[in-house]
Motif scaffolding. Structure first.
Motif, PDB file in Angstrom:
ATOM      1  N   LEU A   1       0.829  -1.205   0.000  1.00 29.32           N
ATOM      2  CA  LEU A   1       0.000   0.000   0.000  1.00 29.32           C
ATOM      3  C   LEU A   1       0.864   1.257   0.000  1.00 29.32           C
TER       4      LEU A   1
ATOM      5  N   TYR B   1       1.269   1.279  -4.143  1.00 29.48           N
ATOM      6  CA  TYR B   1       0.043   2.014  -4.468  1.00 29.48           C
ATOM      7  C   TYR B   1       0.068   3.455  -3.981  1.00 29.48           C
TER       8      TYR B   1
ATOM      9  N   VAL C   1      -0.573   4.813  -1.093  1.00 31.47           N
ATOM     10  CA  VAL C   1      -1.721   5.204  -0.278  1.00 31.47           C
ATOM     11  C   VAL C   1      -1.421   4.880   1.178  1.00 31.47           C
TER      12      VAL C   1
ATOM     13  N   GLN D   1      -8.458  -3.269   1.767  1.00 31.28           N
ATOM     14  CA  GLN D   1      -8.072  -2.126   0.934  1.00 31.28           C
ATOM     15  C   GLN D   1      -7.143  -2.570  -0.188  1.00 31.28           C
TER      16      GLN D   1
ATOM     17  N   GLU E   1      -9.086  -4.570  -2.803  1.00 28.90           N
ATOM     18  CA  GLU E   1      -9.890  -3.653  -3.632  1.00 28.90           C
ATOM     19  C   GLU E   1      -9.035  -3.066  -4.748  1.00 28.90           C
ATOM     20  N   LEU E   2      -7.848  -2.588  -4.392  1.00 31.50           N
ATOM     21  CA  LEU E   2      -6.968  -1.971  -5.382  1.00 31.50           C
ATOM     22  C   LEU E   2      -6.479  -3.002  -6.398  1.00 31.50           C
TER      23      LEU E   2
ATOM     24  N   GLU F   1      -9.166  -3.839  -8.970  1.00 32.91           N
ATOM     25  CA  GLU F   1      -9.296  -2.783  -9.989  1.00 32.91           C
ATOM     26  C   GLU F   1      -8.205  -2.925 -11.049  1.00 32.91           C
ATOM     27  N   ARG F   2      -6.967  -3.127 -10.608  1.00 36.11           N
ATOM     28  CA  ARG F   2      -5.848  -3.205 -11.555  1.00 36.11           C
ATOM     29  C   ARG F   2      -5.917  -4.478 -12.400  1.00 36.11           C
TER      30      ARG F   2
ATOM     31  N   THR G   1       0.482  -5.415  -8.377  1.00 38.91           N
ATOM     32  CA  THR G   1       0.159  -4.104  -8.951  1.00 38.91           C
ATOM     33  C   THR G   1      -0.679  -4.218 -10.230  1.00 38.91           C
TER      34      THR G   1
END
Length: 463
Positions: free
Chosen positions: A213, A217, A219, A228, A231-232, A235-236, A262
């Protein structure tokens, strides 16, 4: 990875060391009988401040693996497990490669330089730790073509021929050898989390989640950092699956140890581009069930994300992980539409119209056997007169496309004057034969130049 290189000075930042000794083993590179520089990617070397190296310095670092200044003192063979064709294997890890260095790029992202073919490690099992030169050439072609087609991919950074003769059962032997360096936004895989879960190391799992993270990312970890991260990643990876489809690409081996946290595509073995929109097309001769066929790649990647969720259960309750996984299908469908419109070069007209256009395109390509690259090239910027004869499905698509406007008219010199740039297996073999039989590297270098020209025309940074 952004397809528009941004220059940067060399900024070493070996953050992997924060994870301690459990993430990988220190190893040494093999001593090769020769080091002949065959390919250096100065286009991307500028992003990490290494393009100014002369060839001698380049070979010292990427052929003999002298450590880069202020970077990792020793390479690390990373530890991970993985599902291979959905069979769990706890005996894998970096068996013929290692993480060599980390640094920041022009966007301040943490980047890895890692190898393939650099010698044996504790994870090599019965392998020789080497890479065939043909494998290195194929990786150049795969990464260059995918980059041009807007796929978030690793970059082939360096190929050095190493002077050894390798025996391989699936190609004429002995064959020439090479060591490759790739530039990637991390080499942390779903399999990295699977290993930690299998060992029950909750402390290391939290550390790796925070590393991903914070460092990958960019974040701040939330109160539920595992969810979290998933979730990321969803999406990727959903976007990655869509990008493969729009590119007409089949990775071939979508095992959990080959999926980057990633969402960046990497590690190209038996890859192929399919000529036609054929959901059953496979890249690997050993994929007898079609598990990783062209039309099943989204399913495969979603399944792999499910294995990441299973691993994260070590430190997270199930409901938020399930909720993250349930987003995949919608994210994937939206990404397919967005990328389809980008490759066609047209502006969106709204969700309903856009989906109808994409469905019509898929029907036309599939039922009328229109080559994928020919289809996109011919219709780029709404050129509906690109084909001599149109069938029923192609006419239906052209009718829908007529209501769309081009978003950024591309130079006529590429779309109207030049040949269509494809990457089908026959051309890949021809490029290799020129090297194998005559040591002629010009077809490879010319193809790379042609691919990059296509990438400029597609304006991949505008997707």
């Amino acid at each position: 990875m952004n397809n528009k290189p941004i220059a940067s000075p060399y900024r070493p930042d070996p953050k992997i060391a924060s994870l301690g000794a459990k993430i990988g083993y220190p190893v040494q590179a093999a001593k090769f009988p020769d080091t002949i520089l065959r390919f250096r990617n100065d286009r991307w070397a500028t992003t990490i401040g290494l393009a100014e190296y002369d060839d001698g310095t380049w070979v010292r670092h990427f052929g003999r693996f002298e450590p880069l200044p202020d970077n990792l003192p020793e390479p690390l063979a990373l530890r991970y497990h993985g599902h291979q064709f959905r069979v769990y294997n706890p005996e894998i890890g970096d068996g013929r490669g290692f993480l060599f260095a980390q640094m920041r790029d022009g966007e301040a992202r943490l980047m890895d330089l890692a190898t393939k073919g650099s010698g044996t490690t504790p994870f090599s099992r019965r392998g020789d730790g080497r890479l065939t030169l043909k494998g290195g050439v194929r990786e150049i072609l795969a990464t260059e073509m995918l980059e041009a087609l807007g796929v978030n991919t690793s970059k082939t950074f360096s190929i050095i021929e190493t002077g050894e003769e390798l025996i391989r059962g699936d190609e004429p032997s002995p064959t020439r050898s090479a060591v490759m360096v790739r530039l990637s936004h991390s080499h942390i895989r779903i399999g990295s989390f699977q290993r930690i879960a299998a060992e029950g190391d909750a402390e290391l799992m939290h550390e790796l989640i925070d590393y991903c993270l914070n460092q990958l990312y960019d974040v701040t970890p939330s109160e539920n950092a595992p969810a979290q991260l998933l979730e990321l990643a969803v999406e990727r990876v959903a976007d990655l699956a869509a990008s493969y489809m729009v590119a007409g690409f089949v990775h071939g081996v979508l095992n959990t140890d080959n999926i980057n946290i990633t969402g960046e595509s990497f590690d190209y073995g038996p890859w192929r581009f399919t000529q036609y929109w054929d959901p059953q097309f496979t890249a690997a001769y050993f994929d007898e069930s079609g598990l990783y066929a062209f039309g099943r790649q989204a399913e495969a990647l979603h399944w792999n994300l499910g294995q990441l969720a299973v691993a994260l259960r070590l430190v997270c309750d199930a409901p938020p992980l399930i909720a993250a996984l349930e987003r995949f299908s919608d994210l994937y469908q939206r990404a397919v539409v967005r990328r389809f419109l980008w490759r066609l070069g047209v502006e969106s007209r709204g969700e309903t119209d856009d989906r109808q256009l994409v469905e019509a395109a898929e029907r036309a390509m599939s039922r009328e056997k229109i080559p994928i690259d020919e289809f996109f090239h011919g219709y780029r910027n709404g050129n509906t007169n690109a084909f001599d004869a149109q069938g029923e499905y192609q006419r239906a698509f052209a009718g829908l496309l007529g209501g769309y406007s081009a978003h950024d008219p591309a130079p006529d010199t590429y779309w109207n004057d030049g040949p269509i740039c494809s990457m089908l297996i026959n051309e890949v073999e021809d490029i290799w034969q020129a090297i194998a039989e005559r040591d002629d590297w010009q077809p490879l270098y010319q193809k790379v130049a042609a691919i990059r020209l296509m990438g400029l025309a597609l304006a991949t940074d505008a997707r």
